[in-house]
Design a protein around this motif. Structure first.
Motif, PDB file in Angstrom:
ATOM      1  N   VAL A  32     -19.664  -5.957 -18.651  1.00  0.00           N
ATOM      2  CA  VAL A  32     -20.461  -5.533 -17.494  1.00  0.00           C
ATOM      3  C   VAL A  32     -19.525  -5.307 -16.312  1.00  0.00           C
ATOM      4  N   LEU A  33     -19.584  -4.102 -15.740  1.00  0.00           N
ATOM      5  CA  LEU A  33     -18.837  -3.774 -14.527  1.00  0.00           C
ATOM      6  C   LEU A  33     -19.820  -3.749 -13.362  1.00  0.00           C
ATOM      7  N   ARG A  34     -19.507  -4.503 -12.311  1.00  0.00           N
ATOM      8  CA  ARG A  34     -20.355  -4.505 -11.114  1.00  0.00           C
ATOM      9  C   ARG A  34     -19.528  -4.064  -9.923  1.00  0.00           C
ATOM     10  N   ASN A  35     -20.050  -3.095  -9.191  1.00  0.00           N
ATOM     11  CA  ASN A  35     -19.386  -2.582  -7.995  1.00  0.00           C
ATOM     12  C   ASN A  35     -20.048  -3.159  -6.752  1.00  0.00           C
ATOM     13  N   SER A  36     -19.228  -3.615  -5.811  1.00  0.00           N
ATOM     14  CA  SER A  36     -19.759  -4.217  -4.588  1.00  0.00           C
ATOM     15  C   SER A  36     -18.801  -3.939  -3.434  1.00  0.00           C
ATOM     16  N   ASP A  37     -19.218  -4.361  -2.238  1.00  0.00           N
ATOM     17  CA  ASP A  37     -18.371  -4.244  -1.043  1.00  0.00           C
ATOM     18  C   ASP A  37     -17.887  -2.810  -0.804  1.00  0.00           C
ATOM     19  N   PHE A  38     -18.781  -1.850  -1.014  1.00  0.00           N
ATOM     20  CA  PHE A  38     -18.447  -0.456  -0.720  1.00  0.00           C
ATOM     21  C   PHE A  38     -18.168  -0.301   0.768  1.00  0.00           C
ATOM     22  N   ALA A  39     -17.179   0.515   1.102  1.00  0.00           N
ATOM     23  CA  ALA A  39     -16.898   0.780   2.516  1.00  0.00           C
ATOM     24  C   ALA A  39     -16.123   2.083   2.640  1.00  0.00           C
ATOM     25  N   TRP A  40     -16.478   2.876   3.643  1.00  0.00           N
ATOM     26  CA  TRP A  40     -15.629   4.007   3.987  1.00  0.00           C
ATOM     27  C   TRP A  40     -14.323   3.455   4.518  1.00  0.00           C
ATOM     28  N   ARG A  41     -13.211   4.009   4.104  1.00  0.00           N
ATOM     29  CA  ARG A  41     -11.938   3.547   4.630  1.00  0.00           C
ATOM     30  C   ARG A  41     -10.876   4.613   4.389  1.00  0.00           C
ATOM     31  N   GLU A  42      -9.905   4.609   5.277  1.00  0.00           N
ATOM     32  CA  GLU A  42      -8.769   5.501   5.100  1.00  0.00           C
ATOM     33  C   GLU A  42      -7.859   4.932   4.008  1.00  0.00           C
ATOM     34  N   VAL A  43      -7.427   5.803   3.127  1.00  0.00           N
ATOM     35  CA  VAL A  43      -6.479   5.410   2.087  1.00  0.00           C
ATOM     36  C   VAL A  43      -5.198   6.194   2.354  1.00  0.00           C
ATOM     37  N   PRO A  44      -4.178   5.554   2.923  1.00  0.00           N
ATOM     38  CA  PRO A  44      -2.958   6.280   3.284  1.00  0.00           C
ATOM     39  C   PRO A  44      -2.316   6.971   2.083  1.00  0.00           C
ATOM     40  N   GLU A  45      -1.749   8.119   2.331  1.00  0.00           N
ATOM     41  CA  GLU A  45      -1.075   8.861   1.272  1.00  0.00           C
ATOM     42  C   GLU A  45       0.028   8.026   0.625  1.00  0.00           C
ATOM     43  N   ALA A  46       0.700   7.212   1.420  1.00  0.00           N
ATOM     44  CA  ALA A  46       1.798   6.393   0.896  1.00  0.00           C
ATOM     45  C   ALA A  46       1.318   5.458  -0.210  1.00  0.00           C
ATOM     46  N   TRP A  47       0.087   4.927  -0.085  1.00  0.00           N
ATOM     47  CA  TRP A  47      -0.424   4.002  -1.088  1.00  0.00           C
ATOM     48  C   TRP A  47      -0.518   4.651  -2.466  1.00  0.00           C
ATOM     49  N   LEU A  48      -0.599   5.947  -2.516  1.00  0.00           N
ATOM     50  CA  LEU A  48      -0.841   6.659  -3.768  1.00  0.00           C
ATOM     51  C   LEU A  48       0.444   7.220  -4.366  1.00  0.00           C
ATOM     52  N   GLN A  49       1.581   6.673  -3.921  1.00  0.00           N
ATOM     53  CA  GLN A  49       2.877   7.090  -4.452  1.00  0.00           C
ATOM     54  C   GLN A  49       3.487   5.959  -5.278  1.00  0.00           C
ATOM     55  N   ARG A  50       3.993   6.298  -6.428  1.00  0.00           N
ATOM     56  CA  ARG A  50       4.571   5.282  -7.309  1.00  0.00           C
ATOM     57  C   ARG A  50       5.697   4.511  -6.628  1.00  0.00           C
ATOM     58  N   ASP A  51       6.531   5.196  -5.852  1.00  0.00           N
ATOM     59  CA  ASP A  51       7.673   4.539  -5.217  1.00  0.00           C
ATOM     60  C   ASP A  51       7.251   3.518  -4.174  1.00  0.00           C
ATOM     61  N   TYR A  52       5.997   3.619  -3.697  1.00  0.00           N
ATOM     62  CA  TYR A  52       5.533   2.720  -2.647  1.00  0.00           C
ATOM     63  C   TYR A  52       4.986   1.400  -3.199  1.00  0.00           C
ATOM     64  N   LEU A  53       4.724   1.336  -4.489  1.00  0.00           N
ATOM     65  CA  LEU A  53       4.064   0.160  -5.066  1.00  0.00           C
ATOM     66  C   LEU A  53       4.770  -1.157  -4.718  1.00  0.00           C
ATOM     67  N   PRO A  54       6.102  -1.247  -4.770  1.00  0.00           N
ATOM     68  CA  PRO A  54       6.749  -2.539  -4.428  1.00  0.00           C
ATOM     69  C   PRO A  54       6.539  -2.932  -2.969  1.00  0.00           C
ATOM     70  N   ARG A  55       6.196  -1.987  -2.105  1.00  0.00           N
ATOM     71  CA  ARG A  55       6.054  -2.290  -0.666  1.00  0.00           C
ATOM     72  C   ARG A  55       4.600  -2.480  -0.260  1.00  0.00           C
ATOM     73  N   PHE A  56       3.671  -2.261  -1.186  1.00  0.00           N
ATOM     74  CA  PHE A  56       2.256  -2.364  -0.828  1.00  0.00           C
ATOM     75  C   PHE A  56       1.912  -3.801  -0.449  1.00  0.00           C
ATOM     76  N   ARG A  57       1.171  -3.942   0.641  1.00  0.00           N
ATOM     77  CA  ARG A  57       0.639  -5.250   1.061  1.00  0.00           C
ATOM     78  C   ARG A  57      -0.843  -5.089   1.342  1.00  0.00           C
ATOM     79  N   ALA A  58      -1.661  -5.953   0.763  1.00  0.00           N
ATOM     80  CA  ALA A  58      -3.104  -5.885   0.972  1.00  0.00           C
ATOM     81  C   ALA A  58      -3.435  -6.192   2.413  1.00  0.00           C
ATOM     82  N   GLU A  59      -4.411  -5.463   2.959  1.00  0.00           N
ATOM     83  CA  GLU A  59      -4.808  -5.718   4.344  1.00  0.00           C
ATOM     84  C   GLU A  59      -5.759  -6.879   4.428  1.00  0.00           C
TER      85      GLU A  59
END
Length: 254
Positions: A227-254
């Motif tokens: 069972v997959l349950r989706n919750s906590d929907f929110a409009w939010r900006e997703v920076p282009e940098a987050w979607l780059q493979r090279d950025y993964l080691p630098r990602f920090r959750a807000e």
């Protein structure tokens, strides 16, 4: 008599013209499932075997559509269990990578690879099916949805446009009124049934009634359910940098 035939022919021609296009039905169903701009949510997964819970996981998902083709690109952060917290998964086009902070390595993975229970990696990323599949209308059917309620649906047969998608073929049942996805069957290239999914718990989120729960049943053993349950929907900006493979080691959750 000729006038009667002409009237009947005109009526049939009008009905044929009004018949919905399969690709349009699929695109409309995508719009119901997927918000129209970048957003975030939490996906919780619970696996059951023989009616007993045997595993559980949760991921934070950040998605935005590619302005060039409309397909979603997503970054997924594992929230729990604790042993997986902080691990990342990135979908960019048909490419999927897994990043483990412990090894500091990002490795390519398959969307077909099992994530938890009957859910594959590709099941938890946001996807516009109309971009990845060709749709054919197989008619209209009355089915029982995931809550055992009768629904009158379009039945679509979807075939993959390329080998990089999660499933080779899909059968999808979509409400004739409202284009809500109700049921899907997913098939391997061999033609074998991999799983059946029911989309349910529709709620008003991000401007549209969307499914917040998906029940996935194994194609071989119906007692294996995820069972997959989706919750906590929110409009939010997703920076282009987050979607780059090279950025993964630098990602920090807000």
């Amino acid at each position: 008599m000729n006038k009667m035939w002409m009237a009947a022919w005109a009526l049939l021609a009008g009905l044929a013209q009004a018949a919905p296009d399969a690709q349009t039905i699929l695109a409309n169903s995508d719009a119901v499932r997927n918000p129209g701009k970048s957003f975030g949510l939490i996906v919780s997964l619970v696996g059951y075997k023989d009616g007993k819970e045997n595993e559980r996981s949760a991921l934070a998902v950040y998605s935005r559509a590619d302005p060039n083709n409309g397909q979603f690109r997503s970054l997924l952060r594992f929230v729990n269990p604790a042993r997986d917290a902080g691990k990342l998964m990135l979908k960019n086009g048909n490419d999927l990578w897994f990043y483990d902070p412990a090894s500091k390595a990002s490795v390519p993975i398959s969307p077909q690879q099992r994530l938890l229970g009957q859910a594959s990696n590709g099941d938890v990323v946001t996807v516009n099916l109309a971009l990845d599949y060709r749709a054919a209308l197989a008619g209209e059917e009355d089915i029982l949805d995931g809550d055992r309620q009768a629904r009158h649906c379009y039945k679509l047969r979807l075939t993959a446009r390329n080998a990089g998608v999660t499933y080779h073929a899909i059968e999808l049942w979509v409400d004739t009124a409202g284009y809500r996805s109700r049921k899907a069957r997913f098939y391997a290239e061999s033609g074998g049934l991999l799983k059946t999914a029911y989309y349910r718990a529709y709620q008003q989120v991000l401007g549209q009634e969307r499914p917040t729960e998906t029940v996935i049943i194994d194609g071989l053993n119906p007692k294996w359910v995820t069972v997959l349950r989706n919750s906590d929907f929110a409009w939010r900006e997703v920076p282009e940098a987050w979607l780059q493979r090279d950025y993964l080691p630098r990602f920090r959750a807000e």
